[in-house]
Design a protein around this motif. Structure first.
Motif, PDB file in Angstrom:
ATOM      1  N   PHE A 171      -4.475 -18.751  -0.291  1.00  0.00           N
ATOM      2  CA  PHE A 171      -5.153 -18.308   0.930  1.00  0.00           C
ATOM      3  C   PHE A 171      -5.643 -19.491   1.772  1.00  0.00           C
ATOM      4  CE2 PHE A 171      -5.656 -14.228  -1.405  1.00  0.00           C
ATOM      5  CZ  PHE A 171      -5.060 -13.406  -0.460  1.00  0.00           C
ATOM      6  N   LYS A 172      -6.104 -20.547   1.113  1.00  0.00           N
ATOM      7  CA  LYS A 172      -6.537 -21.743   1.844  1.00  0.00           C
ATOM      8  C   LYS A 172      -5.373 -22.356   2.615  1.00  0.00           C
ATOM      9  CE  LYS A 172     -10.472 -23.797  -0.568  1.00  0.00           C
ATOM     10  NZ  LYS A 172     -10.908 -24.962  -1.393  1.00  0.00           N
ATOM     11  N   THR A 173      -4.230 -22.409   1.984  1.00  0.00           N
ATOM     12  CA  THR A 173      -3.062 -23.065   2.586  1.00  0.00           C
ATOM     13  C   THR A 173      -2.471 -22.243   3.724  1.00  0.00           C
ATOM     14  OG1 THR A 173      -2.538 -24.103   0.463  1.00  0.00           O
ATOM     15  CG2 THR A 173      -0.784 -24.049   2.105  1.00  0.00           C
ATOM     16  N   THR A 174      -2.370 -20.948   3.531  1.00  0.00           N
ATOM     17  CA  THR A 174      -1.692 -20.093   4.521  1.00  0.00           C
ATOM     18  C   THR A 174      -2.635 -19.551   5.593  1.00  0.00           C
ATOM     19  OG1 THR A 174      -2.029 -18.093   3.173  1.00  0.00           O
ATOM     20  CG2 THR A 174      -0.005 -19.390   2.798  1.00  0.00           C
ATOM     21  N   GLY A 175      -3.935 -19.430   5.266  1.00  0.00           N
ATOM     22  CA  GLY A 175      -4.871 -18.821   6.208  1.00  0.00           C
ATOM     23  C   GLY A 175      -4.649 -17.327   6.352  1.00  0.00           C
ATOM     24  N   ALA A 176      -3.860 -16.734   5.456  1.00  0.00           N
ATOM     25  CA  ALA A 176      -3.550 -15.312   5.532  1.00  0.00           C
ATOM     26  C   ALA A 176      -4.747 -14.473   5.082  1.00  0.00           C
ATOM     27  CB  ALA A 176      -2.337 -15.005   4.654  1.00  0.00           C
ATOM     28  N   ASP A 177      -4.757 -13.197   5.509  1.00  0.00           N
ATOM     29  CA  ASP A 177      -5.797 -12.276   5.063  1.00  0.00           C
ATOM     30  C   ASP A 177      -5.206 -11.138   4.248  1.00  0.00           C
ATOM     31  OD1 ASP A 177      -4.465 -10.918   7.004  1.00  0.00           O
ATOM     32  OD2 ASP A 177      -6.193 -10.597   8.329  1.00  0.00           O
ATOM     33  N   ALA A 178      -3.920 -11.289   3.893  1.00  0.00           N
ATOM     34  CA  ALA A 178      -3.240 -10.296   3.069  1.00  0.00           C
ATOM     35  C   ALA A 178      -2.120 -10.973   2.303  1.00  0.00           C
ATOM     36  CB  ALA A 178      -2.688  -9.163   3.941  1.00  0.00           C
ATOM     37  N   ILE A 179      -1.672 -10.296   1.231  1.00  0.00           N
ATOM     38  CA  ILE A 179      -0.546 -10.821   0.451  1.00  0.00           C
ATOM     39  C   ILE A 179       0.713 -10.122   0.939  1.00  0.00           C
ATOM     40  CG2 ILE A 179       0.419 -11.091  -1.859  1.00  0.00           C
ATOM     41  CD1 ILE A 179      -2.479 -10.872  -2.914  1.00  0.00           C
ATOM     42  N   CYS A 180       1.483 -10.837   1.750  1.00  0.00           N
ATOM     43  CA  CYS A 180       2.678 -10.243   2.338  1.00  0.00           C
ATOM     44  C   CYS A 180       3.842 -11.223   2.242  1.00  0.00           C
ATOM     45  CB  CYS A 180       2.425  -9.863   3.795  1.00  0.00           C
ATOM     46  SG  CYS A 180       1.977 -11.281   4.838  1.00  0.00           S
ATOM     47  N   GLU A 181       5.041 -10.749   2.586  1.00  0.00           N
ATOM     48  CA  GLU A 181       6.230 -11.574   2.452  1.00  0.00           C
ATOM     49  C   GLU A 181       6.152 -12.822   3.331  1.00  0.00           C
ATOM     50  OE1 GLU A 181       8.026  -7.335   2.574  1.00  0.00           O
ATOM     51  OE2 GLU A 181       6.049  -8.231   2.860  1.00  0.00           O
ATOM     52  N   THR A 225       2.729 -15.124 -11.342  1.00  0.00           N
ATOM     53  CA  THR A 225       2.264 -14.549 -12.604  1.00  0.00           C
ATOM     54  C   THR A 225       1.142 -13.553 -12.354  1.00  0.00           C
ATOM     55  OG1 THR A 225       2.835 -16.553 -13.823  1.00  0.00           O
ATOM     56  CG2 THR A 225       1.220 -15.097 -14.835  1.00  0.00           C
ATOM     57  N   LEU A 226       0.177 -13.952 -11.533  1.00  0.00           N
ATOM     58  CA  LEU A 226      -0.957 -13.082 -11.228  1.00  0.00           C
ATOM     59  C   LEU A 226      -0.512 -11.846 -10.440  1.00  0.00           C
ATOM     60  CD1 LEU A 226      -4.063 -12.578 -11.087  1.00  0.00           C
ATOM     61  CD2 LEU A 226      -4.052 -13.891  -8.964  1.00  0.00           C
ATOM     62  N   LEU A 227       0.326 -12.055  -9.425  1.00  0.00           N
ATOM     63  CA  LEU A 227       0.725 -10.949  -8.554  1.00  0.00           C
ATOM     64  C   LEU A 227       1.570  -9.915  -9.288  1.00  0.00           C
ATOM     65  CD1 LEU A 227       1.529 -12.899  -5.256  1.00  0.00           C
ATOM     66  CD2 LEU A 227      -0.586 -11.738  -5.919  1.00  0.00           C
ATOM     67  N   ARG A 228       2.420 -10.353 -10.186  1.00  0.00           N
ATOM     68  CA  ARG A 228       3.220  -9.405 -10.968  1.00  0.00           C
ATOM     69  C   ARG A 228       2.318  -8.529 -11.837  1.00  0.00           C
ATOM     70  NH1 ARG A 228       8.181 -13.354 -12.954  1.00  0.00           N
ATOM     71  NH2 ARG A 228       9.682 -12.805 -11.308  1.00  0.00           N
ATOM     72  N   GLN A 229       1.353  -9.154 -12.485  1.00  0.00           N
ATOM     73  CA  GLN A 229       0.457  -8.378 -13.335  1.00  0.00           C
ATOM     74  C   GLN A 229      -0.416  -7.449 -12.489  1.00  0.00           C
ATOM     75  OE1 GLN A 229       0.595  -8.372 -16.610  1.00  0.00           O
ATOM     76  NE2 GLN A 229      -1.027  -6.852 -16.805  1.00  0.00           N
ATOM     77  N   TRP A 230      -0.821  -7.927 -11.344  1.00  0.00           N
ATOM     78  CA  TRP A 230      -1.599  -7.132 -10.386  1.00  0.00           C
ATOM     79  C   TRP A 230      -0.825  -5.855 -10.042  1.00  0.00           C
ATOM     80  CZ3 TRP A 230      -4.359 -10.123  -5.881  1.00  0.00           C
ATOM     81  CH2 TRP A 230      -5.112  -9.257  -5.092  1.00  0.00           C
ATOM     82  N   THR A 271       2.355  -5.137  -2.770  1.00  0.00           N
ATOM     83  CA  THR A 271       3.350  -4.100  -2.516  1.00  0.00           C
ATOM     84  C   THR A 271       4.624  -4.326  -3.313  1.00  0.00           C
ATOM     85  OG1 THR A 271       4.337  -5.309  -0.670  1.00  0.00           O
ATOM     86  CG2 THR A 271       2.453  -3.869  -0.176  1.00  0.00           C
ATOM     87  N   ASP A 272       5.478  -3.296  -3.321  1.00  0.00           N
ATOM     88  CA  ASP A 272       6.778  -3.406  -3.992  1.00  0.00           C
ATOM     89  C   ASP A 272       7.628  -4.489  -3.325  1.00  0.00           C
ATOM     90  OD1 ASP A 272       6.025  -1.344  -5.634  1.00  0.00           O
ATOM     91  OD2 ASP A 272       7.134   0.193  -4.519  1.00  0.00           O
ATOM     92  N   GLU A 273       7.514  -4.600  -1.994  1.00  0.00           N
ATOM     93  CA  GLU A 273       8.306  -5.576  -1.251  1.00  0.00           C
ATOM     94  C   GLU A 273       7.939  -7.011  -1.640  1.00  0.00           C
ATOM     95  OE1 GLU A 273       8.474  -1.765   0.590  1.00  0.00           O
ATOM     96  OE2 GLU A 273       6.730  -3.009   0.114  1.00  0.00           O
ATOM     97  N   VAL A 274       6.659  -7.251  -1.883  1.00  0.00           N
ATOM     98  CA  VAL A 274       6.205  -8.576  -2.310  1.00  0.00           C
ATOM     99  C   VAL A 274       6.815  -8.931  -3.663  1.00  0.00           C
ATOM    100  CG1 VAL A 274       4.201  -9.842  -3.186  1.00  0.00           C
ATOM    101  CG2 VAL A 274       4.078  -8.677  -0.979  1.00  0.00           C
ATOM    102  N   ILE A 275       6.814  -7.990  -4.586  1.00  0.00           N
ATOM    103  CA  ILE A 275       7.366  -8.245  -5.925  1.00  0.00           C
ATOM    104  C   ILE A 275       8.878  -8.462  -5.850  1.00  0.00           C
ATOM    105  CG2 ILE A 275       7.693  -7.281  -8.227  1.00  0.00           C
ATOM    106  CD1 ILE A 275       4.832  -8.207  -7.578  1.00  0.00           C
ATOM    107  N   GLU A 276       9.561  -7.687  -5.007  1.00  0.00           N
ATOM    108  CA  GLU A 276      11.005  -7.870  -4.852  1.00  0.00           C
ATOM    109  C   GLU A 276      11.336  -9.267  -4.343  1.00  0.00           C
ATOM    110  OE1 GLU A 276      12.419  -4.787  -2.302  1.00  0.00           O
ATOM    111  OE2 GLU A 276      11.956  -3.164  -3.725  1.00  0.00           O
ATOM    112  N   LEU A 277      10.534  -9.763  -3.396  1.00  0.00           N
ATOM    113  CA  LEU A 277      10.747 -11.118  -2.876  1.00  0.00           C
ATOM    114  C   LEU A 277      10.507 -12.164  -3.967  1.00  0.00           C
ATOM    115  CD1 LEU A 277      11.211 -13.107  -0.515  1.00  0.00           C
ATOM    116  CD2 LEU A 277       8.737 -12.981  -0.072  1.00  0.00           C
ATOM    117  N   LEU A 278       9.420 -12.016  -4.697  1.00  0.00           N
ATOM    118  CA  LEU A 278       9.081 -12.980  -5.748  1.00  0.00           C
ATOM    119  C   LEU A 278      10.140 -13.011  -6.838  1.00  0.00           C
ATOM    120  CD1 LEU A 278       5.226 -12.355  -6.099  1.00  0.00           C
ATOM    121  CD2 LEU A 278       6.331 -14.378  -5.140  1.00  0.00           C
TER     122      LEU A 278
END
Length: 527
Positions: free
Chosen positions: A90-100, A123-128, A137-144
């Motif tokens: 989040f520090k690096t991207t400045g994003a406010d959501a986890i998206c592609e 690792t964290l996002l998959r378990q999340w 979202t499913d789309e985030v996991i598909e990208l990862l």
């Protein structure tokens, strides 16, 4: 590619409300979901204030629920690393959501050497996502899942024998150990500091493992052949079995055992004084070898003490070991012969040194993994793939070049036998094998050293100005070469290196002293 943690399904009892207390994996520790700091064990606290500057609402809730799963089921250290990993995202991207788009931008900001950061986030996002909490979202996991990510580089400082971060040379290691022992003899450091330094430097174990040692772990006895053995049952780290649940025996020298045994006796007295009551012998055996006396003072009864022994609360923080060895090295001014600067000391460098020395002796990955208490061999291979050579040829010139930096000579040069402490005592005279006097021993106690070679690195040695030190130097160089030819092993011959450098230092000091006396005599004559 970074391995993901195998998912663990939370038991129904782990489903908690926001205000409920959540038990950390380490016994005796708990937290609430929205606490700003989660204290997970003696050594690990997860600070969650900064993450709230970037996320809130359902996203924050999903993150905290996922992280609490790790805190309850896996190690505190791993939980802290995952929290730091997402904060970096989040520090690096400045994003406010986890998206592609945010993940693509994050990956673009990383280099080959730092791509492991995204692997940690994955690792964290998959378990999340598996746990079904909001935010991924499913789309985030598909990208990862489409990405092949490089893990962190392992053993780079070992491969290039980095003089600041990598393994220590034999001369540096011996110099540190000798300086620590000398400082203790001069009352410059405490017994606890001595034990901390020597256990870390001699065993190559992680500070967290040494911090979990107790009096009962210091053992000795006789093997089936009737030969004495000395060692410690050291608690294992990075295991899923929990605090002090598994151990590995580590053999130590009789000298180190004596130090650790003295530390054990000392902490029993310290602990009982701090507690204000005597303990039964069985309870004494459970006293930490390196206790947190402040925590100990909060124990009110023997029953309370026994309850605390199920946790790590009475043990020193692992960071205290790193702080201690660094502070001691700085205080004593131990230098590196490679850099000419004060030796940069860390527990990790001692682990690197243990692995590197084992590789030089021809041991394979399995043995090195055993020595370093690794569960597998994936991290021990670096030591044998590119074995650095410490003990290069030490000739006459090199010995004098290293002398000012290695500081191997710890005694005091005297102008003559009469000027030495105990100079009038004929039994204190130190001679060569040919019977030539080279100096005086200023110590009254018994010494079993095979004089005169060990004397040159002893702080009680007082070499004479007119002693045959150049002859000793040449004999040592010849002996080193002879040993190398007989054994074919440069490492065996290198055992003499520190003594050779110390003799070179004495010769240099003698030359300077003669110049001083000559100038003084010239001034007196002119006057």
């Amino acid at each position: 590619m970074e391995n993901d943690v195998k998912p663990l399904l939370p038991a129904p009892s782990q489903t908690v409300n926001e205000g409920d207390e959540i038990l950390a994996r380490a016994k005796g520790y708990s937290f609430r979901l929205y606490d700003k700091v989660w204290v997970l064990d003696k050594n690990t606290s997860v600070y969650l204030r900064k993450i709230r500057d970037y996320i809130s609402g359902d996203l924050l809730h999903g993150f905290l629920k996922t992280l609490s799963f790790y805190a309850a089921n896996l190690s505190a250290g791993h939980t802290s690393e995952l929290a730091d990993g997402l904060l970096h995202f989040f520090k690096t991207t400045g994003a406010d959501a986890i998206c592609e788009i945010a993940l693509i931008n994050y990956r673009a900001s990383l280099t080959t050497e730092t791509e492991w950061r995204l692997g940690r986030c994955r690792t964290l996002l998959r378990q999340w996502h598996r746990l079904g909490y909001p935010g991924v979202t499913d789309e985030v996991i598909e990208l990862l899942d489409q990405w092949r990510l490089k893990g962190s580089l392992k053993g780079e400082v070992v491969k290039r024998m980095d003089p600041v971060q990598g393994p220590l040379t034999d001369i540096e290691l011996q110099g540190f150990n000798e300086a620590v022992v000398r400082a203790f003899e001069l009352d410059q450091i405490t017994l606890t500091e001595l034990a901390m330094c020597l256990v870390i430097s001699n065993t190559g174990r992680r500070p967290v493992q040494v911090s979990h040692l107790r009096v009962c772990d210091v053992v000795s006895g006789k093997n089936l052949k009737g030969e004495p053995f000395y060692g410690m049952n050291i608690p294992r780290a990075k295991q899923r079995t929990g605090f002090r649940a598994s151990f590995k025996f580590c053999a130590v020298t009789q000298d180190l055992f004596a130090v650790v045994k003295a530390q054990a006796k000392s902490v029993i007295l310290e602990a009982e004084h701090c507690l204000g009551f005597e303990l039964q012998e069985a309870d004494r055996q459970q006293i930490p070898l390196f206790p947190d006396l402040k925590a100990m003072s909060e124990v009110e009864t023997p029953v309370g003490f026994r309850e605390f022994t199920h946790t790590d609360k009475l043990h020193s923080r692992s960071a205290e070991f790193t702080e201690t060895i660094q502070a001691v090295a700085n205080r004593l001014g131990v230098h590196s012969e490679r850099t000419g600067e004060e030796l940069n000391i860390s527990s990790r460098r001692f682990r690197y040194t243990t692995g590197t020395r084992a590789a030089r002796e021809g041991f394979g990955e399995l043995v090195i993994a055993e020595l370093l208490d690794h569960t597998d061999t994936q991290n021990s291979g670096v030591y044998i793939k590119n074995i650095p050579e410490h003990a290069e040829r030490l000739d006459e010139a090199v010995g004098f070049q290293l002398a000012p930096y290695a500081q191997a000579f710890a005694g005091v040069l005297v102008d003559s036998e009469k000027s030495a402490k105990r100079g009038g005592d004929a039994t204190s005279r130190i001679r060569t094998e040919e019977g030539q006097g080279i100096g005086t021993c200023g110590e009254h106690g018994f010494c079993g050293a095979n004089v005169p070679i060990p004397c040159y690195t002893c702080m009680h040695f007082q070499p004479w100005l007119d002693g045959p030190h150049p002859e000793v130097y040449q004999k040592l160089l010849a002996e080193r070469e002879r040993i190398k030819e007989i054994t074919g092993d440069l490492q065996v011959a290198a055992i003499l290196d520190r003594s050779i450098i110390a003799v070179a230092d004495v010769i240099t000091r003698c030359e300077k002293r003669r110049e001083e006396l000559k100038k003084r005599q010239e001034v007196t004559t002119d006057a």
